[in-house]
Scaffold this motif. Structure first.
Motif, PDB file in Angstrom:
ATOM      1  N   ILE A  20      -8.721-143.691 -25.233  1.00 12.39           N
ATOM      2  CA  ILE A  20      -9.455-142.460 -25.520  1.00 12.39           C
ATOM      3  C   ILE A  20      -9.309-142.131 -26.998  1.00 12.39           C
TER       4      ILE A  20
ATOM      5  N   ASP B  81     -12.215-134.755 -21.091  1.00 16.54           N
ATOM      6  CA  ASP B  81     -12.496-136.197 -21.075  1.00 16.54           C
ATOM      7  C   ASP B  81     -11.288-136.981 -20.571  1.00 16.54           C
TER       8      ASP B  81
ATOM      9  N   ALA C 184     -11.369-136.583 -28.623  1.00 16.50           N
ATOM     10  CA  ALA C 184     -11.908-136.277 -27.293  1.00 16.50           C
ATOM     11  C   ALA C 184     -11.259-135.003 -26.746  1.00 16.50           C
ATOM     12  N   SER C 185     -11.959-134.352 -25.845  1.00 11.95           N
ATOM     13  CA  SER C 185     -11.405-133.142 -25.235  1.00 11.95           C
ATOM     14  C   SER C 185     -10.439-133.517 -24.109  1.00 11.95           C
TER      15      SER C 185
ATOM     16  N   GLU D 148     -10.768-136.396 -16.795  1.00  8.75           N
ATOM     17  CA  GLU D 148     -11.762-137.155 -16.027  1.00  8.75           C
ATOM     18  C   GLU D 148     -11.404-138.633 -15.964  1.00  8.75           C
ATOM     19  N   LEU D 149     -10.914-139.194 -17.066  1.00  6.93           N
ATOM     20  CA  LEU D 149     -10.485-140.604 -17.040  1.00  6.93           C
ATOM     21  C   LEU D 149      -9.304-140.798 -16.096  1.00  6.93           C
TER      22      LEU D 149
END
Length: 135
Positions: free
Chosen positions: A85, A93, A89-90, A96-97
């Motif tokens: 990542i 994110d 990135a937030s 979710e990963l």
């Protein structure tokens, strides 16, 4: 709220990373000493080239048992299909990963270069602190 929180603010920059030629037994020892479930593998330019997980280490132990051979090097067992990542990135994110895959740690990169890592634990710790600070 989560959309404004960034990976770079919750990642660990001082992290364990292996070179591909690290002895696997040494890598296992370091993972155990640091209480980690895995660590990124980088080349001489700190480019992310793999990830060594506890599962990879168990596979190595099983292979050694079946084939009666030494465990080998990190590169022999690391996963080369690495999910990483970006630092920008937030946290959404990252979450979710983590939910989509069975990973405990994500390497954090700028381009192909490893700059840190973030774990599920790091995110939960950060979220707990944000909630506490809001009160």
């Amino acid at each position: 709220m989560l959309g404004s929180l960034l990976v770079k603010d919750y990642m660990v920059g001082d992290h364990l990373a292996f070179s591909p030629d690290t002895d696997l037994l040494k890598a296992v020892r370091l993972l155990l000493q640091r209480g980690l479930s895995g660590a990124p593998v980088v080349d001489e330019n700190r480019r992310l080239i793999g990830f060594l997980s506890e599962k990879d280490c168990l596979k190595a132990a099983l292979d050694a048992s079946y084939f009666r051979r030494d465990e080998g090097k990190v590169e022999d067992f690391m996963n080369r299909d690495v999910v990483s990542i970006r630092a920008s990135a937030s946290l959404i994110d990252a979450i979710e990963l983590f939910l989509a895959r069975n990973h405990h740690i994500l390497p954090v990169v700028e381009g192909a270069r490893l700059i840190g890592q973030i774990s599920r634990h790091d995110i939960l710790k950060g979220l707990e602190k944000v909630r506490r600070d809001e009160r």
